[in-house]
Design an enzyme around this catalytic site. Structure first.
Site, mmCIF file in Angstrom:
data_model
loop_
_atom_site.group_PDB
_atom_site.id
_atom_site.type_symbol
_atom_site.label_atom_id
_atom_site.label_comp_id
_atom_site.label_asym_id
_atom_site.label_seq_id
_atom_site.Cartn_x
_atom_site.Cartn_y
_atom_site.Cartn_z
ATOM 1 N N HIS A 139 5.986 13.737 -2.444
ATOM 2 C CA HIS A 139 4.611 14.154 -2.779
ATOM 3 C C HIS A 139 4.617 15.532 -3.443
ATOM 4 C CE1 HIS A 139 3.724 11.483 0.813
ATOM 5 N NE2 HIS A 139 2.941 10.965 -0.102
ATOM 6 N N ASP A 141 6.310 3.438 -5.858
ATOM 7 C CA ASP A 141 5.370 2.314 -5.708
ATOM 8 C C ASP A 141 5.116 1.739 -7.097
ATOM 9 O OD1 ASP A 141 4.846 2.584 -2.836
ATOM 10 O OD2 ASP A 141 4.027 4.512 -3.414
ATOM 11 N N MET A 173 12.546 8.471 -0.723
ATOM 12 C CA MET A 173 11.708 9.166 0.264
ATOM 13 C C MET A 173 10.393 8.422 0.451
ATOM 14 S SD MET A 173 12.278 13.165 -0.448
ATOM 15 C CE MET A 173 13.952 13.820 -0.453
ATOM 16 N N SER A 174 9.992 8.286 1.698
ATOM 17 C CA SER A 174 8.764 7.558 2.017
ATOM 18 C C SER A 174 8.296 7.973 3.406
ATOM 19 C CB SER A 174 9.063 6.055 2.012
ATOM 20 O OG SER A 174 8.030 5.354 2.669
ATOM 21 N N ARG A 193 7.206 6.065 5.450
ATOM 22 C CA ARG A 193 7.613 4.996 6.372
ATOM 23 C C ARG A 193 9.043 5.151 6.871
ATOM 24 N NH1 ARG A 193 3.785 0.820 6.588
ATOM 25 N NH2 ARG A 193 2.157 1.071 5.035
HETATM 26 O O1 PAF Z 1 0.371 5.563 -2.695
HETATM 27 C C1 PAF Z 1 -0.457 5.917 -1.848
HETATM 28 O O2 PAF Z 1 -0.220 6.832 -1.046
HETATM 29 C C2 PAF Z 1 -1.801 5.204 -1.767
HETATM 30 O O3 PAF Z 1 -1.654 3.855 -2.028
HETATM 31 C C3 PAF Z 1 -2.869 5.848 -2.664
HETATM 32 C C4 PAF Z 1 -2.516 5.746 -4.135
HETATM 33 C C5 PAF Z 1 -3.078 7.298 -2.268
HETATM 34 C C6 PAF Z 1 -4.203 5.106 -2.477
HETATM 35 O O4 PAF Z 1 -4.634 5.159 -1.158
#
Ligand code: PAF
Length: 283
Positions: free
Chosen positions: A37, A152, A186-187, A189
């Protein structure tokens, strides 16, 4: 750094920036922030004068209530990270703010031919939930750019398609997948994995790389390569949902004529459902 929970207060800030001719980049997240992120945040900072990050665990995109309830919520740690990384605004709406009429009767957006394959097959309604919340966020924030992770891949393709077809004015930008030293993408989860499973999970990326190497060798059919990769995952103790070679343009099945490919995988290991992908350019 400002934190806003209401749409109106966020929009007042956006209006102020617009009056000062500032450009704005937006990074939507579900919180539990990690380096992946933060790399999207850095990209946003390079693009724009001001950066807005949203943190919202969107109930509409969870097909499984237990998964929604278990999703890690770490707002205090997230706020500290965002402050340390010079984020300008954090938008943290509640479900009531986002869906004041309730989720059952809310207008939803679906993106045909994108939401019914790969992850869409095993997660009914998931991509409608993603498309709906992202469309709402893009309308609320009215940013110049919105940044999404390539990890994703199907989500990114679907959002690109939606933004084009609905003529949304925000430009969609992607950021590369960040990986642990062992290759694991990285995730949020990953924290469902034990430390032993975390090192084992690195096989997922290794198998993607093997598949890519075999595609490049041009010997075996895609079907055979996929089947053997699925068997390899099963032998390694993953419960594989799919490992597919697809065309990047529409995520349809690829054949040897296609040049721009993406190999996507979804597999469960222990309590975690992991997804990953790599692209393969044969041009
Ligand atoms: O990838 C994500 O974290 C979510 O699917 C998103 C794009 C914030 C939508 O809720």
């Amino acid at each position: 750094m400002h934190q806003f929970e209401q749409i109106s207060t966020l929009q007042t800030q956006v209006k102020k920036w617009r009056q000062q001719n500032k450009t704005i980049a937006f990074v939507p997240t579900m919180g539990n922030l990690h380096l992946g992120h933060l790399s999207l945040l850095e990209k946003a900072k390079q693009l724009a004068d001001k950066v807005i990050v949203s943190i919202f665990v969107n109930p509409l995109q969870f097909d499984d209530k237990a998964d929604l309830n278990a999703y890690p919520r770490t707002l205090d740690a997230d706020m500290t990270l965002l402050l340390d990384h010079d984020c300008d605004v954090v938008f943290t709406p509640s479900a009531n703010v986002m869906y004041p009429n309730g989720m059952d009767v809310h207008t939803t957006i679906s993106v045909p031919n994108m939401d019914d394959k790969l992850c869409g097959l095993n997660r009914p309604g998931h991509f409608d939930g993603v498309a709906t919340v992202v469309a709402k966020f893009l309308n609320i924030v009215q940013a110049d750019w919105a940044i999404f992770g390539e990890k994703d891949y199907q989500q990114l393709s679907l959002i690109n398609r939606m933004a084009t077809e609905l003529n949304l004015s925000t430009q969609i930008v992607s950021g590369p997948t960040l990986r642990e030293d062992n290759g694991l993408a990285m995730s949020s989860r990953n924290q469902y994995l034990t430390s032993e499973q975390r090192s084992h999970a690195a096989h997922l990326y290794r198998i993607l790389q093997d598949v890519k190497a075999r595609i490049e060798l041009s010997v075996d059919s895609f079907d055979l390569i996929q089947q053997q990769a699925m068997s390899a995952l099963t032998e390694l103790g993953f419960v594989a949902e799919y490992l597919d070679i697809r065309r990047t343009e529409d995520l349809d099945r690829a054949d040897r004529q296609d040049k721009s490919l993406v190999i996507l995988v979804a597999a469960r290991l222990g309590k975690a459902r992991l997804i990953d992908n790599i692209t393969c350019d044969l041009a």
